[in-house]
Each structure stands twice: as structure tokens, then as C-alpha cells.
Design an enzyme around this catalytic site. Sequence first.
Site, PDB file in Angstrom:
ATOM      1  N   ARG A 244       1.479   7.148   6.634  1.00  9.04           N
ATOM      2  CA  ARG A 244       0.835   6.128   7.246  1.00  9.04           C
ATOM      3  C   ARG A 244      -0.498   6.742   7.553  1.00  9.04           C
ATOM      4  O   ARG A 244      -1.470   5.920   7.505  1.00  9.04           O
ATOM      5  CB  ARG A 244       1.420   6.013   8.613  1.00  9.04           C
ATOM      6  CG  ARG A 244       1.042   4.513   9.279  1.00  9.04           C
ATOM      7  CD  ARG A 244       1.728   4.084  10.479  1.00  9.04           C
ATOM      8  NE  ARG A 244       1.247   2.640  10.721  1.00  9.04           N
ATOM      9  CZ  ARG A 244       2.061   1.644  10.901  1.00  9.04           C
ATOM     10  NH1 ARG A 244       3.076   1.656  10.306  1.00  9.04           N
ATOM     11  NH2 ARG A 244       1.400   0.381  11.122  1.00  9.04           N
TER      12      ARG A 244
ATOM     13  N   HIS B 239      -2.496   6.000   4.455  1.00  7.50           N
ATOM     14  CA  HIS B 239      -3.061   4.647   4.278  1.00  7.50           C
ATOM     15  C   HIS B 239      -4.214   4.322   5.080  1.00  7.50           C
ATOM     16  O   HIS B 239      -5.023   3.515   4.711  1.00  7.50           O
ATOM     17  CB  HIS B 239      -1.750   3.618   4.711  1.00  7.50           C
ATOM     18  CG  HIS B 239      -2.175   2.356   4.844  1.00  7.50           C
ATOM     19  ND1 HIS B 239      -2.510   1.795   6.146  1.00  7.50           N
ATOM     20  CD2 HIS B 239      -2.262   1.245   3.942  1.00  7.50           C
ATOM     21  CE1 HIS B 239      -2.850   0.466   5.924  1.00  7.50           C
ATOM     22  NE2 HIS B 239      -2.669   0.163   4.703  1.00  7.50           N
TER      23      HIS B 239
ATOM     24  N   SER C 293       0.646  -1.275   0.007  1.00  5.53           N
ATOM     25  CA  SER C 293       0.085  -0.030   0.092  1.00  5.53           C
ATOM     26  C   SER C 293       0.864   1.086   0.060  1.00  5.53           C
ATOM     27  O   SER C 293       0.362   2.271  -0.868  1.00  5.53           O
ATOM     28  CB  SER C 293      -0.811  -0.013   1.188  1.00  5.53           C
ATOM     29  OG  SER C 293      -1.904  -1.011   1.250  1.00  5.53           O
TER      30      SER C 293
END
Length: 207
Positions: free
Chosen positions: A35, A38, A12
Site C-alpha cells: 500500500r 502504491h 494497481s
Amino acid sequence: MTQLNHPILEKSFAIIDAEVGEHHLSSQEYAIARRVIHTTADFDYLNLLQFSSNAIASGINALRQRTPIITDVTMIKQGIITLVSKTFQNPIIAAVEQASIADSGKTRTETGLLRTYSQYPQGVYLIGNAPTALLALCDQVAESPIKPALIIGATVGFVSVVESKQALAALDVPQIRVQGRKGGSPVAAAILNALLVLAWDHDQSSR
């Protein structure tokens, strides 16, 4: 060496990297933003995240020293407990769990936050839900000679949210903020989890 990121997460990240391309963030700031992206699938966080000059270094140092981590709500505690247990095993305290009944004129989270701050003024604070808790924390920090190692301000919604982040921005304290109305518990947890990975990588590379 403990592998903190699952292969699917790394895949990802590669997709996010390809879509982001060039950006204005430092490598550590981008690791945190990536992050959060994501977690949220929202690329706006590349620009919404604001870092004070020493925020990441202070956060990494505090995590490596097993400084207590204080969250406003239980959801954030649950969102970070896995990585905390795999890395530095810091104590995690959810403020809302420290007050079964709210003090007069306050929310339970605000009440618990004030009680927790009196014990751990030097802690790492994650506020991802309750603007009342962030405002209360800012009031305490402004009056205290002991400052938190890091405050992550990611309150979300419409009532007092922007004001709580503005109060944090006015403080001379290591901080990572989400500008505007966006944020939430998953965002706060993602920021802390990214810091844990950065701290762990630093710890492993220094051995």
C-alpha cells in the site's frame, strides 16, 4: 461485507505484485509495504519499512477496540478518515489542532502532541511529518508505565529526521518505522490504512 479496496486499487496491487516478485516480508508486512508503494510509486519501501515483532498484531487489536488514533498533522487525519469511518470509527485526533499557540521552545505540533499524549498514552500514534513531535513522543514513552498500542514513525526530511527514528528504534514499544530520510504524511496514512484493512478482514473472518 463492506468492500474497502476500490477495483482500480486492486489492479494497481496486481501490477506491484508482478514487479516485486519474491520478497522477504510476511504476508501482513507485505500488505502494508504494497500500500505504501502504491501511494509513493517507490519500491524502496520494501526494505525501508521496519516492523517490531508484535507491531502488526498490536495495531490490529487496538484498531478493533476503537483505540484513539493520534496523528501529528491534519493531512494524515484527512488521509485515514474515510477508511476509519467505513470500519471501526476510531476517534482521530490531530496533535497540531490541539495547540493554537506553541509552548515556549516547542513547535505547535510538539506542543499538541504532548497534550494529547497526557490524555491517550495507550493510543495509536502516526507521526509522518514532524520529527520534533516524534522525539517528544519518544521522551514521554520512555518515562511512562503505559505504552502506546503502536507508533508509526514516518517522519520525512533532513533535520532531526533520522535521529527521531533512531530514538523510536531504541524503545521497547510496538512500532513500524521508515528507515532513513524518506517518509511523509501519505506514507504514514498508507500504513494505517493497510492496518485498517487487515483488522477489518480479521474481524469479518472471525464472525
